[in-house]
Design an enzyme around this catalytic site. Structure first.
Site, PDB file in Angstrom:
ATOM      1  N   HIS A   5      88.388  50.461  98.173  1.00 60.49           N
ATOM      2  CA  HIS A   5      88.824  49.425  99.117  1.00 60.49           C
ATOM      3  C   HIS A   5      89.418  48.251  98.343  1.00 60.49           C
ATOM      4  O   HIS A   5      88.910  47.887  97.290  1.00 60.49           O
ATOM      5  CB  HIS A   5      87.628  48.904  99.926  1.00 60.49           C
ATOM      6  CG  HIS A   5      87.935  47.631 100.666  1.00 60.49           C
ATOM      7  ND1 HIS A   5      88.534  47.622 101.903  1.00 60.49           N
ATOM      8  CD2 HIS A   5      87.770  46.323 100.312  1.00 60.49           C
ATOM      9  CE1 HIS A   5      88.714  46.360 102.289  1.00 60.49           C
ATOM     10  NE2 HIS A   5      88.260  45.554 101.342  1.00 60.49           N
TER      11      HIS A   5
ATOM     12  N   GLU B  69      85.979  38.345 102.395  1.00 60.54           N
ATOM     13  CA  GLU B  69      85.236  39.496 101.859  1.00 60.54           C
ATOM     14  C   GLU B  69      84.443  39.100 100.605  1.00 60.54           C
ATOM     15  O   GLU B  69      83.298  39.541 100.433  1.00 60.54           O
ATOM     16  CB  GLU B  69      86.204  40.649 101.565  1.00 60.54           C
ATOM     17  CG  GLU B  69      86.743  41.259 102.856  1.00 60.54           C
ATOM     18  CD  GLU B  69      87.750  42.382 102.650  1.00 60.54           C
ATOM     19  OE1 GLU B  69      88.114  43.020 103.644  1.00 60.54           O
ATOM     20  OE2 GLU B  69      88.206  42.617 101.504  1.00 60.54           O
TER      21      GLU B  69
ATOM     22  N   LYS C  64      84.250  53.078  96.576  1.00 58.36           N
ATOM     23  CA  LYS C  64      83.459  53.645  97.667  1.00 58.36           C
ATOM     24  C   LYS C  64      82.542  54.767  97.154  1.00 58.36           C
ATOM     25  O   LYS C  64      82.699  55.225  96.011  1.00 58.36           O
ATOM     26  CB  LYS C  64      84.410  54.168  98.749  1.00 58.36           C
ATOM     27  CG  LYS C  64      85.255  53.070  99.417  1.00 58.36           C
ATOM     28  CD  LYS C  64      86.176  53.671 100.488  1.00 58.36           C
ATOM     29  CE  LYS C  64      87.050  52.606 101.129  1.00 58.36           C
ATOM     30  NZ  LYS C  64      87.930  53.173 102.183  1.00 58.36           N
TER      31      LYS C  64
ATOM     32  N   ASN D  53      88.919  57.995 100.697  1.00 56.80           N
ATOM     33  CA  ASN D  53      90.050  57.462  99.923  1.00 56.80           C
ATOM     34  C   ASN D  53      89.623  56.544  98.777  1.00 56.80           C
ATOM     35  O   ASN D  53      90.378  55.696  98.326  1.00 56.80           O
ATOM     36  CB  ASN D  53      91.098  56.819 100.839  1.00 56.80           C
ATOM     37  CG  ASN D  53      90.561  55.619 101.595  1.00 56.80           C
ATOM     38  OD1 ASN D  53      89.404  55.235 101.417  1.00 56.80           O
ATOM     39  ND2 ASN D  53      91.391  55.006 102.414  1.00 56.80           N
TER      40      ASN D  53
ATOM     41  N   TYR E 167      83.675  46.043 107.823  1.00 58.07           N
ATOM     42  CA  TYR E 167      84.684  46.782 108.585  1.00 58.07           C
ATOM     43  C   TYR E 167      84.747  46.340 110.045  1.00 58.07           C
ATOM     44  O   TYR E 167      85.262  47.073 110.881  1.00 58.07           O
ATOM     45  CB  TYR E 167      84.431  48.284 108.466  1.00 58.07           C
ATOM     46  CG  TYR E 167      84.887  48.860 107.141  1.00 58.07           C
ATOM     47  CD1 TYR E 167      86.226  48.781 106.741  1.00 58.07           C
ATOM     48  CD2 TYR E 167      83.981  49.479 106.275  1.00 58.07           C
ATOM     49  CE1 TYR E 167      86.650  49.305 105.521  1.00 58.07           C
ATOM     50  CE2 TYR E 167      84.397  50.007 105.056  1.00 58.07           C
ATOM     51  CZ  TYR E 167      85.738  49.914 104.693  1.00 58.07           C
ATOM     52  OH  TYR E 167      86.167  50.436 103.487  1.00 58.07           O
TER      53      TYR E 167
HETATM   54  P1  IDP Z   1      92.839  50.256 103.976  1.00 54.13           P
HETATM   55  O1  IDP Z   1      91.516  50.677 103.351  1.00 54.13           O
HETATM   56  O2  IDP Z   1      93.998  50.884 103.250  1.00 54.13           O
HETATM   57  O3  IDP Z   1      92.970  48.766 104.121  1.00 54.13           O
HETATM   58  P2  IDP Z   1      92.384  50.358 106.858  1.00 54.13           P
HETATM   59  O4  IDP Z   1      93.410  50.722 107.859  1.00 54.13           O
HETATM   60  O5  IDP Z   1      91.946  48.926 106.780  1.00 54.13           O
HETATM   61  O6  IDP Z   1      92.894  50.895 105.442  1.00 54.13           O
HETATM   62  O7  IDP Z   1      91.123  51.260 107.163  1.00 54.13           O
HETATM   63  C1  IDP Z   1      89.891  51.002 106.512  1.00 54.13           C
HETATM   64  C2  IDP Z   1      89.289  52.313 106.062  1.00 54.13           C
HETATM   65  O8  IDP Z   1      88.934  53.069 107.224  1.00 54.13           O
HETATM   66  C3  IDP Z   1      90.243  53.223 105.281  1.00 54.13           C
HETATM   67  O9  IDP Z   1      90.291  52.912 103.910  1.00 54.13           O
HETATM   68  C4  IDP Z   1      89.631  54.578 105.530  1.00 54.13           C
HETATM   69  O10 IDP Z   1      88.509  54.793 104.674  1.00 54.13           O
HETATM   70  C5  IDP Z   1      89.118  54.441 106.964  1.00 54.13           C
HETATM   71  N1  IDP Z   1      90.082  54.964 107.920  1.00 54.13           N
HETATM   72  C6  IDP Z   1      91.220  54.370 108.350  1.00 54.13           C
HETATM   73  N2  IDP Z   1      91.865  55.123 109.244  1.00 54.13           N
HETATM   74  C7  IDP Z   1      91.114  56.252 109.390  1.00 54.13           C
HETATM   75  C8  IDP Z   1      91.251  57.431 110.182  1.00 54.13           C
HETATM   76  O11 IDP Z   1      92.203  57.622 110.925  1.00 54.13           O
HETATM   77  N3  IDP Z   1      90.250  58.361 110.044  1.00 54.13           N
HETATM   78  C9  IDP Z   1      89.177  58.183 109.223  1.00 54.13           C
HETATM   79  N4  IDP Z   1      89.021  57.087 108.463  1.00 54.13           N
HETATM   80  C10 IDP Z   1      89.975  56.137 108.546  1.00 54.13           C
HETATM   81 MG    MG Z   2      92.033  47.418 105.357  1.00 49.93          MG
END
Ligand code: IDP
Ligand code: MG
Length: 149
Positions: free
Chosen positions: A115, A126, A9, A112, A49
């Site tokens: 992805h 994807e 990212k 984070n 997303y």
């Molecule tokens: P993942 O990336 O571990 O699969 P997902 O639940 O699919 O996690 O969420 C996609 C992305 O959305 C996360 O990697 C993060 O960047 C963002 N995200 C998820 N939950 C939150 C939140 O509560 N606040 C802000 N960003 C979030």
């Molecule tokens: Mg995810």
């Protein structure tokens, strides 16, 4: 052989983590089959997303992913979808295990770093969303017989 979609990212790129992240996948024993450094359009980010479009963070997530370039990759290997998620760590870096990418480098869920597809079917859709067939290389690593019995 399984394939998964991995994206470094904008924060991972800006923080100079590209080399380290690629190295973790390489040294684990996975094979790179596609990679591009690119800016992401709003349309692509919203599709990628799409599953989160009703969530409160959707708008800021799309803003973030389109804010600066990313590295989009496809990696191949046995059980690579699950194994990549293990290398990446839990979604919230504050609780991701040390030794994982998010556990070693992140402090907040909205930054984070990386992805990774969450299931084989997600990986297939994807990969098709981010890459054309011609952008993926089919090849066999010379280390294959030393990685698999
Ligand atoms: P993942 O990336 O571990 O699969 P997902 O639940 O699919 O996690 O969420 C996609 C992305 O959305 C996360 O990697 C993060 O960047 C963002 N995200 C998820 N939950 C939150 C939140 O509560 N606040 C802000 N960003 C979030
Ligand atoms: Mg995810």
């Amino acid at each position: 052989m399984e394939r998964t979609f991995i994206m470094i990212k904008p924060d991972g790129v800006q923080r100079g983590l590209i080399g380290d992240i690629i190295s973790r996948f390489e040294t684990k024993g996975f094979s790179l089959v596609g990679m591009k450094f690119m800016s992401v359009s709003r349309e692509l980010a919203e599709k990628h997303y799409g599953v989160h479009k009703e969530r409160p963070f959707f708008g800021s997530l799309v803003d973030f992913i389109t804010s600066s370039p990313v590295v989009a990759m496809v990696w191949e290997g046995d059980s690579v979808v699950t194994s990549a998620r293990t290398l990446i760590g839990a979604t919230n870096p504050i609780t991701s295990a040390p030794g994982t990418i998010r556990g070693d480098y992140g402090v907040t869920i909205g930054r984070n770093i990386i992805h990774g597809s969450d299931a084989i079917e997600t990986a297939q859709s994807e990969i098709a969303l981010w890459f054309s067939e011609e952008e993926l290389a089919t090849w066999e690593s010379c280390a294959k017989s030393w990685l698999y019995e």
